[in-house]
Scaffold this active site. Structure first.
Site, PDB file in Angstrom:
ATOM      1  N   LYS A 118     -25.748  -2.700 -30.944  1.00 23.17           N
ATOM      2  CA  LYS A 118     -25.315  -4.030 -31.399  1.00 23.17           C
ATOM      3  C   LYS A 118     -26.540  -4.790 -31.864  1.00 23.17           C
ATOM      4  CE  LYS A 118     -21.353  -6.182 -31.579  1.00 23.17           C
ATOM      5  NZ  LYS A 118     -19.998  -5.595 -31.523  1.00 23.17           N
ATOM      6  N   ASP A 158     -19.412  -8.343 -37.243  1.00 27.17           N
ATOM      7  CA  ASP A 158     -18.894  -8.843 -35.962  1.00 27.17           C
ATOM      8  C   ASP A 158     -18.721 -10.348 -36.205  1.00 27.17           C
ATOM      9  OD1 ASP A 158     -18.565  -7.766 -32.983  1.00 27.17           O
ATOM     10  OD2 ASP A 158     -19.406  -9.762 -32.810  1.00 27.17           O
TER      11      ASP A 158
HETATM   12  N1  GLU Z   1     -18.120  -5.406 -34.300  1.00 23.93           N
HETATM   13  C1  GLU Z   1     -17.024  -4.491 -34.194  1.00 23.93           C
HETATM   14  C2  GLU Z   1     -16.859  -4.066 -32.756  1.00 23.93           C
HETATM   15  O1  GLU Z   1     -17.047  -4.864 -31.865  1.00 23.93           O
HETATM   16  C3  GLU Z   1     -17.120  -3.351 -35.182  1.00 23.93           C
HETATM   17  C4  GLU Z   1     -18.359  -2.515 -35.132  1.00 23.93           C
HETATM   18  C5  GLU Z   1     -18.484  -1.506 -36.253  1.00 23.93           C
HETATM   19  O2  GLU Z   1     -17.614  -1.411 -37.092  1.00 23.93           O
HETATM   20  O3  GLU Z   1     -19.514  -0.809 -36.235  1.00 23.93           O
HETATM   21  O4  GLU Z   1     -16.479  -2.970 -32.453  1.00 23.93           O
END
Ligand code: GLU
Length: 441
Positions: A118, A158
């Site tokens: 992340k 996100d």
């Molecule tokens: N931010 C999204 C999540 O919490 C998607 C992450 C992504 O597609 O890599 O899973």
């Protein structure tokens, strides 16, 4: 947990996420001496590495702004690091460590080979112009580009990061790397490597999970009242699919309050959610101003004050408290599925579980987003594009499989299903086994 609390005392969100997972896996961990021998628990709670960097950029007035940027590469046991970027004023290391940690298990549940990561920044998109968003995204990528790659680490969106931001970041990445490298980011535009269904995927996937859960309990969504929090990407996809499946969205919300929708949400209102998001105003009241009589705004209230059958938190961590859970139940709610990551506080989850409200956690319910990112990576690696129907069929299958994994590991002696335990154990088993097989690194 005691050691972790001592070492990272300030990281409240991360400790909350870690405690939930460690609680769930304790029993199964003790049945696997090879996990204990390899100290999997001590290793899995520490990220492989963390990048932090300064992001300096110039605002529309010509003033210099300085933000912090981060990328937490948490675990790569089952695939390259994968996970979104969050731009929000409250972003700090604790928040990104909790999200990265959750991502490890969520990604493992998707059935696709993706590790957990992340990143993001404390940049606040509220009130920023499009030009400011572009300059910030470019400045952020100036540092991030060296840490990522299609087989190394693949960021996506996100909170505060959608298609527009991914476009600006990809443009700068391409300029710096002098390679097209389509698969370095997901959530791209549909004409340049993006999966046709990626914008809808998190919300659609959440509803497919809800469908599976309801079917398991002999129910369906037709005619059911659904309360959603937020009006961003996840809420937008969830509202669209709720309507398509015959449910009725009775509330959406924002940081300023709630909009009640007594007649449900219309297609026009769903389209307007996109306008509200790109305006960077962050006010749900805009919906009531645009559709007077059809959307009733109340300042300072949450979506959980509106009577519903199904509650879908789709905004931010810890957005649903134990008191909210009690209010929901008192008003007739019997199912809560997290579209947001860790949307419910621990007290709310306990209350739901002890009071016969079906509850499923974000790492299972919202995994359709990152799963479709994984499908986007596959398409990019093969230099192919799939139709919306193909992606939707795969998403259906993946959400069904995630539900099955939760049931397999979460079925209790009395026949009921603990979806929290099921999701945590299913994700953990896959990652822990891979870690054992790859030795002590
Ligand atoms: N931010 C999204 C999540 O919490 C998607 C992450 C992504 O597609 O890599 O899973």
């Amino acid at each position: 947990m005691a050691k972790l609390r001592e070492k990272h005392a300030e990281e409240k969100e991360f400790l909350q996420a870690a405690e939930e997972v460690l609680d769930s896996i304790e029993e199964i961990y003790n049945q696997h001496p090879e996990f204990e021998k390899a100290h999997i628990v001590e290793r899995i709670v520490e990220p492989d590495r963390i990048f932090t960097f300064r992001v300096a950029w110039v605002d529309d007035k010509g003033d210099v702004q300085v933000n912090l940027g981060y990328r937490v590469q948490f675990n790569s046991a089952i695939g390259p690091y994968k996970g979104g970027l969050r731009f929000h004023k409250a972003v700090n290391l604790s928040m990104l460590k909790f999200l990265g940690f959750e991502q490890i298990f969520k990604n493992a549940l998707t059935t696709l080979p993706m590790g957990g990561a992340k990143g993001g920044s404390d940049f606040d998109p509220v009130g920023k112009s499009d030009a400011e968003i572009m300059r910030f995204c470019q400045a952020f990528m100036l540092e991030l580009w060296k840490c990522i790659g299609p087989d190394t680490d693949v960021p996506a969106g996100d909170v505060g990061v959608g298609g527009r931001e991914i476009g600006y970041m990809y443009g700068m990445y391409k300029k710096l790397a002098r390679e097209y490298n389509t698969g370095v980011l997901t959530g791209k535009g549909a004409t340049w490597g993006g999966s046709i269904l990626r914008p809808e995927a998190t919300g659609f996937g959440a509803l497919y999970f809800v469908e599976n859960l309801l079917k398991e309990h002999g129910k369906d969504i037709k005619g059911k009242k659904v309360a959603l929090s937020g009006f961003g990407n996840v809420a937008w996809g969830a509202a669209t699919k709720t309507n398509q499946l015959g449910g009725k969205v009775v509330a959406i919300s924002g940081p300023d309050g709630v909009c009640e929708l007594p007649e449900g949400i219309t297609d026009e209102m769903i389209d307007y959610m996109l306008v509200m998001r790109s305006s960077n105003r962050n006010k749900v009241q805009d919906m009531a101003d645009k559709f007077p009589g059809k959307a009733k705004f109340t300042a300072g209230k949450k979506a959980w004050s509106v009577p519903c059958d199904i509650a879908l938190p789709c905004a931010f961590q810890n957005e649903l408290s134990e008191d909210d859970a009690k209010e929901l139940k008192a008003n007739g709610c019997w199912c809560c599925c997290e579209g947001s990551n860790m949307g419910c506080q621990p007290g709310a989850i306990k209350f739901f579980q002890n009071n016969g409200v079906y509850f499923a956690p974000g790492k299972a319910v919202n995994a359709g987003g990152v799963a479709t990112s994984g499908l986007e990576m596959t398409q990019n690696a093969a230099h192919l594009g799939w139709s919306g129907e193909e992606v939707d069929a795969k998403l259906h299958w993946i959400m069904k499989s995630i539900h099955e994994q939760c049931v397999k590991y979460g079925r209790k002696a009395d026949g009921t299903i603990d979806y929290v335990k099921g999701a945590n154990i299913a994700g953990f088993m896959k990652v822990a086994t891979a870690m054992v097989e790859q030795g002590i690194i």
